[in-house]
Design an enzyme around this catalytic site. Sequence first.
Site, PDB file in Angstrom:
ATOM      1  N   ASP A 146      -3.943 -17.812   1.608  1.00 37.80           N
ATOM      2  CA  ASP A 146      -5.079 -18.702   0.991  1.00 37.80           C
ATOM      3  C   ASP A 146      -6.539 -19.486   1.484  1.00 37.80           C
ATOM      4  OD1 ASP A 146      -3.016 -20.081   0.444  1.00 37.80           O
ATOM      5  OD2 ASP A 146      -3.723 -20.540  -1.430  1.00 37.80           O
ATOM      6  N   ASP A 185     -12.040  -7.676   7.306  1.00 39.64           N
ATOM      7  CA  ASP A 185     -13.674  -7.971   7.251  1.00 39.64           C
ATOM      8  C   ASP A 185     -14.187  -8.757   6.749  1.00 39.64           C
ATOM      9  OD1 ASP A 185     -13.232  -4.661   6.751  1.00 39.64           O
ATOM     10  OD2 ASP A 185     -13.528  -4.643   5.200  1.00 39.64           O
ATOM     11  N   ASP A 214      -6.134  -6.153   5.306  1.00 37.66           N
ATOM     12  CA  ASP A 214      -7.496  -4.800   4.926  1.00 37.66           C
ATOM     13  C   ASP A 214      -8.525  -6.269   4.843  1.00 37.66           C
ATOM     14  OD1 ASP A 214      -8.608  -3.560   4.088  1.00 37.66           O
ATOM     15  OD2 ASP A 214      -7.538  -3.185   1.911  1.00 37.66           O
ATOM     16  N   LYS A 258       2.678 -15.271   1.931  1.00 39.59           N
ATOM     17  CA  LYS A 258       2.403 -16.191   1.246  1.00 39.59           C
ATOM     18  C   LYS A 258       3.512 -16.107   0.740  1.00 39.59           C
ATOM     19  CE  LYS A 258      -0.027 -17.310  -2.145  1.00 39.59           C
ATOM     20  NZ  LYS A 258      -1.124 -18.778  -2.212  1.00 39.59           N
ATOM     21  N   TYR A 304       0.712  -1.307   0.443  1.00 37.37           N
ATOM     22  CA  TYR A 304      -0.048   0.181  -0.348  1.00 37.37           C
ATOM     23  C   TYR A 304       0.719   1.294   0.031  1.00 37.37           C
ATOM     24  CZ  TYR A 304      -4.194  -2.393   1.058  1.00 37.37           C
ATOM     25  OH  TYR A 304      -5.613  -3.876   0.769  1.00 37.37           O
TER      26      TYR A 304
END
Length: 358
Positions: A224, A252, A248, A192, A137
């Site tokens: 994942d 959620d 992020d 990952k 980001y």
Amino acid sequence: MTTQIAVLPGDGIGPEITEQAERVLNSLGLDLSLVHANVGGAAYDSHGHPLPPETLELAKSSAAVLFGAVGDWKYDNLVRELRPEQAILGLRKALGLFANLRPAILYPQLANASTLKPEIVSGLDILILRELTGDIYFGQPRGVRVLEDGPFAGQKQGFDTMHYAESEVRRIAHVAFQAAQKRNKKLCSVDKANVLETSQFWRDIMIDVASEYPDVTLSHMYVDNAAMQLVRAPKEFDVIVTGNLFGDILSDEAAMLTGSIGMLPSASLNASNQGLYEPSHGSAPDIAGQNKANPLAMILSAAMLLRYSLNHDAHATRVENAVRTVLEQGLRTADIYEEGTQLVGTSEMGDAVLKALN
Ligand code: NAD
């Protein structure tokens, strides 16, 4: 010694839910000084800027910031720098808030609010820790460039850069291990590492820091798989720590396991445990000023403030137990109402929490 807390109610339902959290903080018999300032659209209206210098100074000089919510449709046409949401970004930057803590708790009384089967989520209590200031980001370089060679030569290409410096990973690792120590001592680091160099580096640092916390069990999971396990068996987790991008998304996802946005607190901390505490929801302009908003996410944010910035663990637990009690009594604001329970407004919910506390 008096501890100063900056109270920034903001817009929409912000002021009414903040008022209830303040009543709770004031009832605990602690030596706190709650100092108010405008933020967001309210500050734009009064000072021409969503984060005026006085508000920023107050936040910096306080042990913690209790933040309501910001935003309203009426500010949507302002230039980006003056939009209410910029206040949160400005505070994060000025205070160096790099660790975002989002608990996802599903009280058994609200198990029907989740879209998942009650047996999967009832009693869920996990904490997601997201690194907030690094990762893809904020990585440079980024942008759109024209490729000079390779199979796509001559074409434009959008690109970003993922990176984490060692100190960035170490500091979030310490927050994560210490948070796990305050809970069930299980930490799952999500990355990952099978594909990304940044993730392998992240994992290596996590393993290194783990040697300082022998009482915490560290595990690793690819992002994942973590996304799948969160809906398959979320109660297997205790604390999850992950980078900005994965956090992020996963935070959620975890929030939605509970189905009730009005119940979810959050905290963002810096290296000296100074923090900004706010509900995970927005300013809900559709119900503002109607005594309909659920104040419990805000009250639970105040509990996190007690635990993480003031180190008053026992008081934090008292507040959380008071929230449990009012749910057991069957009191519900409209967002969590179901048949057979008692519909109450924002201030009545605050009254009930206070009563349960005392
Ligand atoms: P929202 O979270 O404000 O509202 C979404 C829905 O949930 C609405 O129907 C609202 O009534 C309901 N809701 C939210 N909180 C509730 C509560 N405590 N009790 C009962 N119901 C509640 O999201 P939105 O509508 O997408 O955004 C509204 C404004 O909030 C926008 O200006 C947005 O930019 C801003 N926003 C601010 C923050 C923040 O301050 N951190 C976060 C998200 C959105």
